[in-house]
Design a protein around this motif. Structure first.
Motif, PDB file in Angstrom:
ATOM      1  N   PHE A   1       0.891  -1.253  -0.057  1.00  0.00           N
ATOM      2  CA  PHE A   1      -0.050   0.172  -0.205  1.00  0.00           C
ATOM      3  C   PHE A   1       0.880   1.206  -0.170  1.00  0.00           C
ATOM      4  O   PHE A   1       2.036   1.161   0.600  1.00  0.00           O
ATOM      5  CB  PHE A   1      -0.968  -0.143   1.269  1.00  0.00           C
ATOM      6  CG  PHE A   1      -1.882  -1.108   1.275  1.00  0.00           C
ATOM      7  CD1 PHE A   1      -2.961  -1.212   0.483  1.00  0.00           C
ATOM      8  CD2 PHE A   1      -1.394  -2.375   1.922  1.00  0.00           C
ATOM      9  CE1 PHE A   1      -3.869  -2.269   0.340  1.00  0.00           C
ATOM     10  CE2 PHE A   1      -2.345  -3.318   1.930  1.00  0.00           C
ATOM     11  CZ  PHE A   1      -3.422  -3.384   1.288  1.00  0.00           C
ATOM     12  N   THR A   2       0.371   2.321  -0.733  1.00  0.00           N
ATOM     13  CA  THR A   2       1.006   3.430  -0.776  1.00  0.00           C
ATOM     14  C   THR A   2       0.282   4.671  -0.007  1.00  0.00           C
ATOM     15  O   THR A   2      -0.702   4.864   0.136  1.00  0.00           O
ATOM     16  CB  THR A   2       1.544   4.050  -2.184  1.00  0.00           C
ATOM     17  OG1 THR A   2       1.886   2.844  -2.720  1.00  0.00           O
ATOM     18  CG2 THR A   2       2.320   5.202  -2.324  1.00  0.00           C
ATOM     19  N   VAL A   3       1.393   5.331   0.785  1.00  0.00           N
ATOM     20  CA  VAL A   3       0.556   6.524   1.450  1.00  0.00           C
ATOM     21  C   VAL A   3       1.293   7.789   0.864  1.00  0.00           C
ATOM     22  O   VAL A   3       2.554   7.683   0.767  1.00  0.00           O
ATOM     23  CB  VAL A   3       1.069   6.736   3.090  1.00  0.00           C
ATOM     24  CG1 VAL A   3       0.545   7.880   3.769  1.00  0.00           C
ATOM     25  CG2 VAL A   3       0.354   5.258   3.605  1.00  0.00           C
ATOM     26  N   ALA A   4       0.596   8.597   0.267  1.00  0.00           N
ATOM     27  CA  ALA A   4       1.060   9.837  -0.379  1.00  0.00           C
ATOM     28  C   ALA A   4       0.841  11.223   0.285  1.00  0.00           C
ATOM     29  O   ALA A   4      -0.382  11.302   0.856  1.00  0.00           O
ATOM     30  CB  ALA A   4       0.459   9.808  -1.934  1.00  0.00           C
ATOM     31  N   ASN A   5       1.435  12.049   0.030  1.00  0.00           N
ATOM     32  CA  ASN A   5       1.090  13.145   0.839  1.00  0.00           C
ATOM     33  C   ASN A   5       0.958  14.469  -0.293  1.00  0.00           C
ATOM     34  O   ASN A   5       2.108  14.867  -0.694  1.00  0.00           O
ATOM     35  CB  ASN A   5       2.285  13.847   1.937  1.00  0.00           C
ATOM     36  CG  ASN A   5       1.939  15.280   2.312  1.00  0.00           C
ATOM     37  OD1 ASN A   5       0.929  15.828   2.220  1.00  0.00           O
ATOM     38  ND2 ASN A   5       2.874  15.707   3.361  1.00  0.00           N
ATOM     39  N   SER A   6      -0.037  14.836  -0.752  1.00  0.00           N
ATOM     40  CA  SER A   6      -0.122  16.183  -1.868  1.00  0.00           C
ATOM     41  C   SER A   6      -0.439  17.470  -1.018  1.00  0.00           C
ATOM     42  O   SER A   6      -0.697  18.490  -1.659  1.00  0.00           O
ATOM     43  CB  SER A   6      -1.726  15.574  -2.550  1.00  0.00           C
ATOM     44  OG  SER A   6      -2.835  15.546  -1.887  1.00  0.00           O
ATOM     45  N   GLY A   7      -0.093  17.510   0.057  1.00  0.00           N
ATOM     46  CA  GLY A   7      -0.367  18.720   0.833  1.00  0.00           C
ATOM     47  C   GLY A   7       0.982  19.409   0.593  1.00  0.00           C
ATOM     48  O   GLY A   7       1.838  19.332   0.012  1.00  0.00           O
ATOM     49  N   THR A   8       1.014  20.594   1.432  1.00  0.00           N
ATOM     50  CA  THR A   8       1.978  21.646   1.375  1.00  0.00           C
ATOM     51  C   THR A   8       2.754  21.618   2.746  1.00  0.00           C
ATOM     52  O   THR A   8       3.821  22.491   2.968  1.00  0.00           O
ATOM     53  CB  THR A   8       1.633  22.997   1.192  1.00  0.00           C
ATOM     54  OG1 THR A   8       0.373  23.339   2.231  1.00  0.00           O
ATOM     55  CG2 THR A   8       0.955  23.119  -0.088  1.00  0.00           C
ATOM     56  N   ALA A   9       2.598  20.559   3.712  1.00  0.00           N
ATOM     57  CA  ALA A   9       3.489  20.588   5.003  1.00  0.00           C
ATOM     58  C   ALA A   9       3.622  19.070   5.127  1.00  0.00           C
ATOM     59  O   ALA A   9       3.115  18.199   4.543  1.00  0.00           O
ATOM     60  CB  ALA A   9       2.660  21.081   6.057  1.00  0.00           C
ATOM     61  N   ASN A  10       4.875  18.646   5.913  1.00  0.00           N
ATOM     62  CA  ASN A  10       5.075  17.351   6.127  1.00  0.00           C
ATOM     63  C   ASN A  10       3.821  16.631   6.838  1.00  0.00           C
ATOM     64  O   ASN A  10       3.286  17.265   7.417  1.00  0.00           O
ATOM     65  CB  ASN A  10       6.257  17.357   7.068  1.00  0.00           C
ATOM     66  CG  ASN A  10       7.535  17.660   6.522  1.00  0.00           C
ATOM     67  OD1 ASN A  10       7.804  17.476   5.403  1.00  0.00           O
ATOM     68  ND2 ASN A  10       8.424  17.908   7.504  1.00  0.00           N
ATOM     69  N   LEU A  11       3.445  15.454   6.476  1.00  0.00           N
ATOM     70  CA  LEU A  11       2.601  14.380   6.978  1.00  0.00           C
ATOM     71  C   LEU A  11       3.407  13.621   7.899  1.00  0.00           C
ATOM     72  O   LEU A  11       4.189  12.944   7.519  1.00  0.00           O
ATOM     73  CB  LEU A  11       1.859  13.504   5.833  1.00  0.00           C
ATOM     74  CG  LEU A  11       1.055  12.559   6.255  1.00  0.00           C
ATOM     75  CD1 LEU A  11      -0.165  13.425   6.807  1.00  0.00           C
ATOM     76  CD2 LEU A  11       0.809  11.613   4.872  1.00  0.00           C
ATOM     77  N   THR A  12       2.820  13.627   9.234  1.00  0.00           N
ATOM     78  CA  THR A  12       3.505  12.781  10.218  1.00  0.00           C
ATOM     79  C   THR A  12       2.405  11.613  10.420  1.00  0.00           C
ATOM     80  O   THR A  12       1.296  11.529  10.766  1.00  0.00           O
ATOM     81  CB  THR A  12       3.499  13.593  11.530  1.00  0.00           C
ATOM     82  OG1 THR A  12       4.349  14.745  11.432  1.00  0.00           O
ATOM     83  CG2 THR A  12       4.198  12.650  12.624  1.00  0.00           C
ATOM     84  N   LEU A  13       3.156  10.453  10.338  1.00  0.00           N
ATOM     85  CA  LEU A  13       2.636   8.977  10.391  1.00  0.00           C
ATOM     86  C   LEU A  13       2.683   8.229  11.714  1.00  0.00           C
ATOM     87  O   LEU A  13       3.890   8.319  12.325  1.00  0.00           O
ATOM     88  CB  LEU A  13       3.025   7.967   9.154  1.00  0.00           C
ATOM     89  CG  LEU A  13       2.759   8.819   7.989  1.00  0.00           C
ATOM     90  CD1 LEU A  13       3.242   7.790   6.759  1.00  0.00           C
ATOM     91  CD2 LEU A  13       1.102   8.849   7.595  1.00  0.00           C
ATOM     92  N   GLY A  14       1.913   7.390  12.126  1.00  0.00           N
ATOM     93  CA  GLY A  14       1.774   6.451  13.141  1.00  0.00           C
ATOM     94  C   GLY A  14       2.090   5.200  12.742  1.00  0.00           C
ATOM     95  O   GLY A  14       2.220   4.758  11.734  1.00  0.00           O
ATOM     96  N   ALA A  15       2.148   4.341  13.805  1.00  0.00           N
ATOM     97  CA  ALA A  15       1.987   2.721  13.131  1.00  0.00           C
ATOM     98  C   ALA A  15       0.816   2.300  12.621  1.00  0.00           C
ATOM     99  O   ALA A  15      -0.217   2.811  12.976  1.00  0.00           O
ATOM    100  CB  ALA A  15       2.288   1.984  14.696  1.00  0.00           C
TER     101      ALA A  15
END
Length: 87
Positions: free
Chosen positions: A44-58
């Motif tokens: 699976f792929t998690v993408a960030n199309s926003g303008t700031a860092n995306l912080t992920l958890g487990a």
């Protein structure tokens, strides 16, 4: 203000937020697999199309059969804007 925007895909198909349905199109359907001696891998792929860092958890696994699944490649903790990570 800058903000992250998450999109999760399986098999190149978007998985909607709060999705609870399994489907072969987005690779969330693992089919019928014997419990012992056989493994099935889905990516699976998690993408960030926003303008700031995306912080992920487990990644969490829940439900009656959760013990039969594992995540072998954990997510990176931060996804930069216009970037993605896989698990």
């Amino acid at each position: 203000p800058p903000a992250p925007e998450i999109a999760v895909t399986g098999n190149g198909t978007n998985i909607p937020d709060n999705n609870v349905f399994i489907a072969t199109a987005d690779d969330t359907d693992f089919g019928s697999v014997p419990v012992q001696g056989v493994s099935v891998t889905h990516t699976f792929t998690v993408a960030n199309s926003g303008t700031a860092n995306l912080t992920l958890g487990a990644v969490g696994l829940s439900g009656a059969g959760a013990g039969h699944f594992s995540v072998t490649q954990p997510l990176t903790s931060t996804v930069a804007p216009s970037s993605s990570t896989t698990f």
